[in-house]
Design an enzyme around this catalytic site. Structure first.
Site, PDB file in Angstrom:
ATOM      1  N   GLU A   1       1.071  -1.258   0.185  1.00 26.95           N
ATOM      2  CA  GLU A   1      -0.290  -0.027   0.019  1.00 26.95           C
ATOM      3  C   GLU A   1       1.020   1.223  -0.151  1.00 26.95           C
ATOM      4  O   GLU A   1       0.617   2.032   0.424  1.00 26.95           O
ATOM      5  CB  GLU A   1      -0.765  -0.055   1.128  1.00 26.95           C
TER       6      GLU A   1
ATOM      7  N   HIS B   1      -2.490   4.860   7.625  1.00 29.94           N
ATOM      8  CA  HIS B   1      -3.618   3.232   6.946  1.00 29.94           C
ATOM      9  C   HIS B   1      -3.878   2.709   8.262  1.00 29.94           C
ATOM     10  O   HIS B   1      -2.408   1.808   8.365  1.00 29.94           O
ATOM     11  CB  HIS B   1      -2.457   2.785   5.449  1.00 29.94           C
TER      12      HIS B   1
ATOM     13  N   HIS C   1      -6.691  -0.215   9.600  1.00 29.58           N
ATOM     14  CA  HIS C   1      -7.454  -0.936   9.439  1.00 29.58           C
ATOM     15  C   HIS C   1      -8.479  -1.335  10.335  1.00 29.58           C
ATOM     16  O   HIS C   1      -8.403  -2.632  11.275  1.00 29.58           O
ATOM     17  CB  HIS C   1      -6.420  -2.388   8.901  1.00 29.58           C
TER      18      HIS C   1
END
Length: 139
Positions: free
Chosen positions: A83, A102, A104
């Site tokens: 990513e 980023h 999750h």
């Protein structure tokens, strides 16, 4: 500045941010923090999950890697995360952005799998978002 004390501090901050994100259950072994090295086109980032890189909670400054804005490994031995482009495209588009996270998040992931609309819980959150709809990534 590159390879100086400021870069070491960035490595420490990126590693600490990962530990905090893990502790707050915003990531598991997936997710990444990064920081732009000021005055360069290089970024300190958590490496890709591997046998050595088991999770954000186990990493320290020495585990961080440095990439360029094309996602190429500049410093370190582990591979950049898949990513990476999420980070590098933001840095490329916005010179004023100095860090990217980023995550999750389990609930956000669940809502995405269910293709459910994510609604603000409090009026204050809705006011901060602005607009009529909250955009949802289709996958």
């Amino acid at each position: 500045m590159p390879n100086g004390g400021d870069e070491r501090e960035l490595r420490e901050l990126v590693a600490a941010s990962g530990q905090i994100l893990y502790q707050q259950k915003l990531v598991d072994y997936l997710g990444h923090s990064s920081a732009r090295i000021p005055g360069t086109e290089r970024v300190v980032i958590k490496p890709k999950h591997s046998a050595k890189t088991l999770g954000m909670h186990t990493l320290d400054a020495d585990d961080m890697i440095v990439i360029d804005l094309d996602g190429n490994l500049v410093e370190g031995t582990e591979k950049p995360p898949a990513e990476t482009y999420i980070h590098t495209e933001i840095y490329r588009a916005r010179d004023d952005v100095m860090a990217v996270v980023h995550t999750h998040q389990p609930i956000a992931t669940l809502m995405g799998v269910m293709n459910a609309e994510i609604l603000p819980v409090l009026h204050v959150q809705a006011a901060q978002l602005g607009g009529d709809e909250i955009p949802v990534w289709p996958r």
